[in-house]
Write a protein that holds these residues in place. Structure first.
Motif, short mmCIF file in Angstrom:
data_model
loop_
_atom_site.label_atom_id
_atom_site.label_comp_id
_atom_site.label_asym_id
_atom_site.label_seq_id
_atom_site.Cartn_x
_atom_site.Cartn_y
_atom_site.Cartn_z
N ASN A 1 4.17 10.34 -6.70
CA ASN A 1 5.21 10.75 -7.65
C ASN A 1 4.62 11.12 -9.00
O ASN A 1 5.00 12.14 -9.59
CB ASN A 1 6.25 9.64 -7.81
N LEU A 2 3.70 10.32 -9.50
CA LEU A 2 3.08 10.62 -10.80
C LEU A 2 2.27 11.91 -10.75
O LEU A 2 2.31 12.71 -11.69
CB LEU A 2 2.21 9.46 -11.25
N ILE A 3 1.55 12.12 -9.67
CA ILE A 3 0.76 13.36 -9.54
C ILE A 3 1.67 14.58 -9.54
O ILE A 3 1.41 15.56 -10.25
CB ILE A 3 -0.10 13.31 -8.26
N PHE A 4 2.77 14.51 -8.80
CA PHE A 4 3.66 15.67 -8.77
C PHE A 4 4.43 15.85 -10.07
O PHE A 4 4.78 16.98 -10.44
CB PHE A 4 4.60 15.60 -7.56
N ILE A 5 4.70 14.79 -10.81
CA ILE A 5 5.30 14.92 -12.13
C ILE A 5 4.34 15.66 -13.06
O ILE A 5 4.74 16.59 -13.78
CB ILE A 5 5.69 13.54 -12.71
N ILE A 6 3.08 15.27 -13.04
CA ILE A 6 2.08 15.91 -13.89
C ILE A 6 1.91 17.38 -13.51
O ILE A 6 1.89 18.27 -14.39
CB ILE A 6 0.74 15.15 -13.81
N ALA B 1 3.24 5.82 -2.91
CA ALA B 1 4.43 6.54 -3.37
C ALA B 1 4.43 6.70 -4.89
O ALA B 1 4.76 7.77 -5.41
CB ALA B 1 5.69 5.82 -2.92
N ILE B 2 4.04 5.66 -5.61
CA ILE B 2 3.99 5.73 -7.07
C ILE B 2 2.95 6.76 -7.52
O ILE B 2 3.22 7.60 -8.38
CB ILE B 2 3.68 4.35 -7.68
N ILE B 3 1.78 6.72 -6.90
CA ILE B 3 0.71 7.66 -7.27
C ILE B 3 1.11 9.09 -6.96
O ILE B 3 0.93 10.00 -7.78
CB ILE B 3 -0.60 7.28 -6.56
N THR C 1 0.83 -1.21 0.00
CA THR C 1 0.00 0.00 0.00
C THR C 1 0.86 1.25 0.00
O THR C 1 0.58 2.21 -0.72
CB THR C 1 -0.92 0.00 1.24
N GLU C 2 1.92 1.25 0.80
CA GLU C 2 2.82 2.41 0.84
C GLU C 2 3.55 2.59 -0.49
O GLU C 2 3.76 3.72 -0.94
CB GLU C 2 3.81 2.27 1.98
N ALA C 3 3.92 1.48 -1.13
CA ALA C 3 4.58 1.57 -2.44
C ALA C 3 3.62 2.13 -3.49
O ALA C 3 4.01 2.98 -4.30
CB ALA C 3 5.09 0.20 -2.87
N LEU C 4 2.37 1.68 -3.46
CA LEU C 4 1.38 2.19 -4.41
C LEU C 4 1.13 3.67 -4.17
O LEU C 4 1.04 4.45 -5.13
CB LEU C 4 0.08 1.39 -4.28
N SER D 1 7.64 15.47 -3.95
CA SER D 1 6.98 14.24 -3.53
C SER D 1 7.71 13.60 -2.35
O SER D 1 7.06 13.02 -1.47
CB SER D 1 6.86 13.25 -4.70
N SER D 2 9.03 13.72 -2.29
CA SER D 2 9.77 13.22 -1.14
C SER D 2 9.36 13.96 0.12
O SER D 2 9.15 13.36 1.18
CB SER D 2 11.27 13.35 -1.35
#
Length: 78
Positions: free
Chosen positions: A16-21, A12-14, A7-10, A60-61
């Motif tokens: 990171n993607l949101i902040f990239i966008i 983190a991925i979400i 859950t924490e990995a998911l 994101s970090s």
């Protein structure tokens, strides 16, 4: 335990993607052609990609660390 890590990995991925966008969206508002040399569109795009990765990774970090610290505050109360 494995479910919690997944859950924490998911999350983190979400995040990171949101902040990239969001970072890419914000950087597209800048007129890079007026700042950099004209006719160097590939270099400008590469710079935007690298800047997006750098900024979004940092933000994101910070966000994920803040969430972790908030979650860890429960140990203070036990």
């Amino acid at each position: 335990m494995k479910t919690l890590l997944g859950t924490e990995a998911l999350l983190a991925i979400i995040v990171n993607l949101i902040f990239i966008i969001l970072t890419w969206w914000a950087l597209t508002a800048i007129k890079w052609e007026s700042i950099m040399k004209k006719g160097h569109v590939p270099q400008i795009r590469l710079f935007m990609v690298l800047l997006t990765i750098t900024i979004s990774s940092s933000v994101s970090s910070f966000f994920l660390n803040y969430l972790q610290y908030a979650k860890d505050l429960t140990f203070l109360l036990k």
